[in-house]
Design a protein around this motif. Structure first.
Motif, mmCIF file in Angstrom:
data_model
loop_
_atom_site.group_PDB
_atom_site.id
_atom_site.type_symbol
_atom_site.label_atom_id
_atom_site.label_comp_id
_atom_site.label_asym_id
_atom_site.label_seq_id
_atom_site.Cartn_x
_atom_site.Cartn_y
_atom_site.Cartn_z
ATOM 1 N N SER A 97 2.785 9.182 -10.173
ATOM 2 C CA SER A 97 2.058 8.009 -9.576
ATOM 3 C C SER A 97 1.630 7.023 -10.757
ATOM 4 C CB SER A 97 0.985 8.702 -8.571
ATOM 5 O OG SER A 97 1.449 9.123 -7.670
ATOM 6 N N MET A 98 1.137 7.581 -11.847
ATOM 7 C CA MET A 98 0.683 6.761 -13.004
ATOM 8 C C MET A 98 1.732 6.035 -13.666
ATOM 9 S SD MET A 98 -2.652 6.675 -13.256
ATOM 10 C CE MET A 98 -4.074 7.626 -13.056
ATOM 11 N N ARG A 99 3.007 6.794 -13.702
ATOM 12 C CA ARG A 99 4.024 6.080 -14.318
ATOM 13 C C ARG A 99 4.664 4.998 -13.348
ATOM 14 N NH1 ARG A 99 6.945 11.586 -16.606
ATOM 15 N NH2 ARG A 99 5.297 12.152 -18.111
ATOM 16 N N ASP A 100 4.687 5.485 -11.991
ATOM 17 C CA ASP A 100 5.289 4.469 -11.060
ATOM 18 C C ASP A 100 4.439 3.343 -10.873
ATOM 19 O OD1 ASP A 100 7.082 3.756 -9.149
ATOM 20 O OD2 ASP A 100 5.963 4.777 -7.511
ATOM 21 N N HIS A 101 3.115 3.188 -10.957
ATOM 22 C CA HIS A 101 2.369 2.443 -10.660
ATOM 23 C C HIS A 101 2.331 1.411 -12.089
ATOM 24 C CE1 HIS A 101 0.382 3.042 -6.953
ATOM 25 N NE2 HIS A 101 -0.212 4.246 -7.215
ATOM 26 N N THR A 102 2.532 2.052 -12.960
ATOM 27 C CA THR A 102 2.504 1.260 -14.491
ATOM 28 C C THR A 102 3.945 0.300 -14.234
ATOM 29 O OG1 THR A 102 1.384 2.709 -15.602
ATOM 30 C CG2 THR A 102 3.047 1.379 -16.842
ATOM 31 N N GLY A 103 4.981 0.894 -13.793
ATOM 32 C CA GLY A 103 6.161 0.073 -13.715
ATOM 33 C C GLY A 103 6.012 -0.828 -12.626
ATOM 34 N N ALA A 104 5.527 -0.879 -11.704
ATOM 35 C CA ALA A 104 5.340 -1.752 -10.570
ATOM 36 C C ALA A 104 4.622 -2.853 -11.085
ATOM 37 C CB ALA A 104 4.859 -1.099 -9.309
ATOM 38 N N GLU A 105 3.602 -2.578 -11.925
ATOM 39 C CA GLU A 105 2.347 -3.594 -12.329
ATOM 40 C C GLU A 105 3.376 -4.431 -13.245
ATOM 41 O OE1 GLU A 105 -1.140 -2.485 -14.059
ATOM 42 O OE2 GLU A 105 -1.939 -1.316 -12.301
ATOM 43 N N ALA A 114 0.838 -1.231 0.040
ATOM 44 C CA ALA A 114 -0.058 -0.041 -0.055
ATOM 45 C C ALA A 114 0.939 1.245 -0.002
ATOM 46 C CB ALA A 114 -0.928 0.249 1.502
ATOM 47 N N LEU A 115 1.939 1.376 -0.717
ATOM 48 C CA LEU A 115 2.991 2.433 -0.929
ATOM 49 C C LEU A 115 2.236 3.303 -1.820
ATOM 50 C CD1 LEU A 115 5.950 0.078 -0.961
ATOM 51 C CD2 LEU A 115 5.374 1.634 1.018
ATOM 52 N N GLY A 116 3.124 4.553 -1.884
ATOM 53 C CA GLY A 116 2.695 5.705 -2.758
ATOM 54 C C GLY A 116 4.010 6.587 -2.889
ATOM 55 N N ILE A 117 3.834 7.463 -3.826
ATOM 56 C CA ILE A 117 4.751 8.428 -3.716
ATOM 57 C C ILE A 117 4.258 9.641 -2.830
ATOM 58 C CG2 ILE A 117 5.704 10.322 -5.094
ATOM 59 C CD1 ILE A 117 5.809 8.591 -7.654
ATOM 60 N N ASN A 118 4.976 10.035 -1.905
ATOM 61 C CA ASN A 118 4.989 11.233 -1.100
ATOM 62 C C ASN A 118 5.004 12.572 -1.772
ATOM 63 O OD1 ASN A 118 3.921 9.773 1.243
ATOM 64 N ND2 ASN A 118 6.046 9.273 1.735
ATOM 65 N N ARG A 119 4.100 13.670 -1.713
ATOM 66 C CA ARG A 119 4.380 14.789 -2.043
ATOM 67 C C ARG A 119 4.333 15.812 -0.874
ATOM 68 N NH1 ARG A 119 0.067 13.111 -5.688
ATOM 69 N NH2 ARG A 119 -1.415 14.708 -4.687
ATOM 70 N N SER A 120 4.841 17.178 -0.916
ATOM 71 C CA SER A 120 4.771 18.111 -0.171
ATOM 72 C C SER A 120 3.333 18.246 0.349
ATOM 73 C CB SER A 120 5.532 19.337 -0.482
ATOM 74 O OG SER A 120 4.876 19.772 -1.875
ATOM 75 N N SER A 121 2.438 18.282 -0.482
ATOM 76 C CA SER A 121 0.747 18.526 0.008
ATOM 77 C C SER A 121 0.047 17.474 -0.820
ATOM 78 C CB SER A 121 0.403 19.915 -0.195
ATOM 79 O OG SER A 121 0.306 20.010 -1.626
ATOM 80 N N CYS A 175 7.426 2.921 -6.027
ATOM 81 C CA CYS A 175 6.590 1.698 -6.010
ATOM 82 C C CYS A 175 7.276 0.722 -6.961
ATOM 83 C CB CYS A 175 5.242 1.920 -6.534
ATOM 84 S SG CYS A 175 4.211 3.003 -5.255
ATOM 85 N N THR A 176 7.759 1.022 -7.896
ATOM 86 C CA THR A 176 8.586 0.381 -8.871
ATOM 87 C C THR A 176 9.835 -0.377 -8.480
ATOM 88 O OG1 THR A 176 7.799 1.600 -10.690
ATOM 89 C CG2 THR A 176 9.636 0.149 -11.291
ATOM 90 N N ARG A 177 10.636 0.277 -7.621
ATOM 91 C CA ARG A 177 11.733 -0.212 -6.903
ATOM 92 C C ARG A 177 11.461 -0.851 -5.640
ATOM 93 N NH1 ARG A 177 15.264 4.991 -5.479
ATOM 94 N NH2 ARG A 177 16.379 3.637 -4.209
ATOM 95 N N ALA A 213 12.225 -4.692 -5.270
ATOM 96 C CA ALA A 213 12.998 -5.489 -4.254
ATOM 97 C C ALA A 213 12.198 -6.647 -3.675
ATOM 98 C CB ALA A 213 13.298 -4.440 -3.258
ATOM 99 N N LEU A 214 10.910 -6.281 -3.582
ATOM 100 C CA LEU A 214 9.850 -7.398 -2.850
ATOM 101 C C LEU A 214 9.994 -8.692 -3.773
ATOM 102 C CD1 LEU A 214 7.550 -8.189 -1.074
ATOM 103 C CD2 LEU A 214 6.098 -7.423 -2.630
ATOM 104 N N THR A 215 9.920 -8.475 -4.981
ATOM 105 C CA THR A 215 9.923 -10.108 -5.810
ATOM 106 C C THR A 215 11.288 -10.586 -5.910
ATOM 107 O OG1 THR A 215 10.440 -8.696 -7.820
ATOM 108 C CG2 THR A 215 8.120 -9.236 -7.493
ATOM 109 N N THR A 216 12.443 -9.770 -5.637
ATOM 110 C CA THR A 216 13.682 -10.379 -5.373
ATOM 111 C C THR A 216 13.673 -11.082 -4.021
ATOM 112 O OG1 THR A 216 14.878 -8.527 -6.915
ATOM 113 C CG2 THR A 216 16.038 -9.793 -5.335
ATOM 114 N N ALA A 217 13.265 -10.470 -3.098
ATOM 115 C CA ALA A 217 13.203 -10.984 -1.900
ATOM 116 C C ALA A 217 12.488 -12.331 -1.455
ATOM 117 C CB ALA A 217 12.700 -9.981 -0.710
#
Length: 218
Positions: A141-149, A69-76, A91-93, A97-101
């Motif tokens: 976030s869209m790009r990051d979630h796409t990479g993680a998927e 349930a991770l996400g990119i944090n922003r200043s607001s 999320c991609t990183r 790491a999770l799948t490697t673990a």
């Protein structure tokens, strides 16, 4: 069942922890800083860098399922004018790491909270909505979630990818359900409802490698 939660101190992650506890599961909260996590007597806390597969492997010992349930944090929370605090590929990183673990533990189920519009559902948004997203910080976030998927799609573990509609803090009791063809593009779903759906996916040991687009309401 032992469920580990990555992002347990986040806005949705806290609800995931509460939901899993309420259903009688053993819960492991994996966090970088235990001081930022609300203390609960029945929650096991594991401090780990979610980008480090070695630390994650140790933290996830004995887990039957992992909810991300991770996400990119922003200043607001505003998508306009805010700046990124965490890396744009958080999320991609973390999923890499999770799948490697879990490389030697294909039996561990991974449930990933993505976002509506990520990856294969991007083109479901009308052109005006895609243009609007690209003009805001939501694009990261869209790009990051796409990479993680995409990382999960190539993984041997059983996984579920959940793409919630716009997360709503104002309707905490509204349940989540599968998206229908006549639902509005920018519909909303409560974080509590999403958390419940994520735990459902962790409990469903029969399903394998499925995508779920969800929203709220009747």
């Amino acid at each position: 069942m032992k469920i580990a939660v990555l992002g347990a101190n986040g806005l949705t992650g806290e609800h995931v922890v509460e939901t899993a506890l309420g259903r009688g599961h053993d819960v492991v909260a994996v966090v970088r800083d235990r001081n930022r996590l609300r203390q609960r007597p029945k929650v096991q806390v594991q401090v780990a860098d979610v980008f480090d597969p070695v630390q994650l492997k140790d933290a996830l010992q004995g887990a039957d399922a992992v909810i991300v349930a991770l996400g990119i944090n922003r200043s607001s929370r505003s998508p306009i004018g805010s700046r990124l605090i965490s890396p744009p590929d958080t999320c991609t990183r973390a999923v890499t790491a999770l799948t490697t673990a879990l490389r030697d533990r294909p039996d561990v189920r991974i449930v990933y909270m993505s976002s509506a519009g990520a990856n294969k559902t991007w083109l479901k948004y009308p052109a005006w909505a895609r243009m609007m997203i690209q003009m805001t910080q939501i694009k990261w976030s869209m790009r990051d979630h796409t990479g993680a998927e995409k990382v999960l799609e190539s993984n041997k573990n059983r996984w579920s990818i959940v793409q919630p509609a716009t997360l709503d803090d104002n309707e905490p009791t509204k349940a989540a359900r599968l998206l229908r063809s006549n639902d509005k593009v920018l519909s909303k779903v409560s974080r509590v409802g999403v958390a419940s759906f994520l735990v459902n996916c962790a409990e469903d040991t029969s399903s394998k490698n499925q995508f779920f687009e969800i929203t709220g309401g009747a």
